[in-house]
Design an enzyme around this catalytic site. Structure first.
Site: not given
Ligand code: P1T
Length: 387
Positions: A56, A109, A179, A204
């Protein structure tokens, strides 16, 4: 972290954090091994072996990923988390205290907005249209501590001028968090433009194959890093070793994939712009995008996501989406396969309808994540479903 910032992007993507180990007993692996051990034995009670104690706190595979990500964002420090949202949550816990004020882009998001509105309610958040940096400055209060933006935003592809907002942050002693999920460091480097912290959903483009959830935080500020690293361990939402390996594997082809994603997205945007059943196409590389000039100045490419509206009602949008055969009707983005979705019903359903309408997420707004398939097949699929 030993980072050589003179190397080119793909050289770093392939080699940073993954130097073969030639010490006695080591095997010289070209690819960093998946270190599954949760704990690390020591020969002397007071001396951890090579700094490792417990996964961790620090794990060799995760550390390789953190080093690689830092190298790509021109950062000194990187931390990897179990998801984009756990990375974001750790930033918000580590850097703020009860009563602090956040200024956030009003288009984010849906899950990120939900954090501000429903989870971190002991902070106050003001949402502003950050396409105009003056709106950010106007929202500054005596208790303001942090500015949070996405650029381009999800799902409306609005841009924020990172350098202008970084100047505002500096004048008012605020932390600027960007972000960078949508463009990845291949097309945009917010730290070079004055941001203090970059966050990613590595789920992504960085992972790139829709098979691993993850998040990351990058910074050049040693004081911020100390707090972030303390909370990464204290909260414990770390990326697992196997998932770190998958992300490491994905990153090596990031440059190749991003070029193709952007090429396909532009071709799709240009096709849709001419289609009689399409009323609006939003993609920063189109000259019709209201912030085309800023996109040209701030980024080296527009990425793989575009949005558009079709004529008619939500039922027409649904019929179109359900008629596609190459595109998958699915949330998420940034994988090699093309994805398409309806934000009002899917990714942004947690945003109030009134707020959605105010910022421009209509019921017929469709978001496309262009994959890396052959463009003729993607256009043919869109054509048959539109017709
Ligand atoms: O899903 P996660 O890995 O927890 O990430 C969240 C997140 C944060 N920032 C942006 C710009 C994002 O697009 C996302 C997650 N987005 C999707 C799942 C979506 O379909 O837009």
């Amino acid at each position: 972290m030993s980072i050589n910032n003179k190397q080119g992007f793909s050289t770093k993507a392939i080699h940073a954090g993954e130097k073969p180990d030639f010490r006695e007993g080591a095997t010289g692996d070209v690819v960093v091994p998946i270190h599954l051990s949760t704990t690390f034995a020591r020969a002397k009670t007071a001396v951890p072996t090579a700094g490792y104690e417990y996964t961790r706190s620090l794990n060799p595979t995760r550390r390789a990923l953190e080093t690689k990500l830092a190298a790509l964002e021109n950062a000194q420090y990187g931390l990897a988390f179990s998801s984009g949202l756990s990375a974001e949550s750790t930033v918000l816990v580590a850097l703020l205290k009860t009563g602090d004020h956040i200024i956030a882009f009003d288009d984010l998001y849906g899950g990120t907005k939900r954090l501000f509105n429903s989870v971190f309610t002991h902070y106050a958040t003001t949402f502003v249209d950050a396409t105009d940096a003056a709106n950010v400055e106007r929202a500054v209060q005596p208790n303001s501590k942090l500015i949070w933006i996405e650029t381009p935003t999800n799902p409306l592809l609005k841009l924020a001028d990172i350098r202008a907002i970084a100047d505002i942050a500096q004048r008012h002693n605020l932390i600027l968090v960007v972000d960078n999920t949508f463009l990845s460091p291949y097309f945009q480097k917010p730290l070079d433009l004055g941001a203090d912290v970059v966050v990613h959903s590595t789920t992504k483009y960085i992972g790139g194959h829709s098979d691993v959830l993850g998040g990351a935080v990058l910074t050049n500020d040693s004081g911020l890093y100390e707090k972030l690293q303390y909370h990464q361990n204290a909260i414990g939402a770390v990326l697992a070793p196997f998932d770190s390996y998958l992300a490491l594997r994905g990153i090596k082809t990031l440059a190749l994939r991003m070029e193709r994603h952007a090429q396909n997205a532009l071709a799709i945007a240009q096709y849709l712009e001419k289609h009689p059943k399409v009323t609006r196409v939003i993609y920063p590389a189109l000259t019709s995008h209201p912030q085309y000039e800023l996109a040209q100045r701030q980024t080296t490419g527009a990425g793989g996501v575009l949005s558009f509206e079709i004529k008619g009602e939500i039922s027409d949008a649904e019929r179109f989406l359900e008629s596609l055969t190459v595109f998958s009707l699915a949330e998420s983005l940034g994988g090699v396969e093309s994805l398409i979705e309806l934000p009002s019903v899917m990714t942004h359903a947690s945003v109030d309808k009134a707020v959605r309408e105010q910022i421009g997420i209509t019921d017929t707004l469709i978001r496309v994540s262009a994959g890396v398939e052959d463009i003729d097949d993607l256009i043919a699929d869109l054509a048959q479903a539109l017709n």
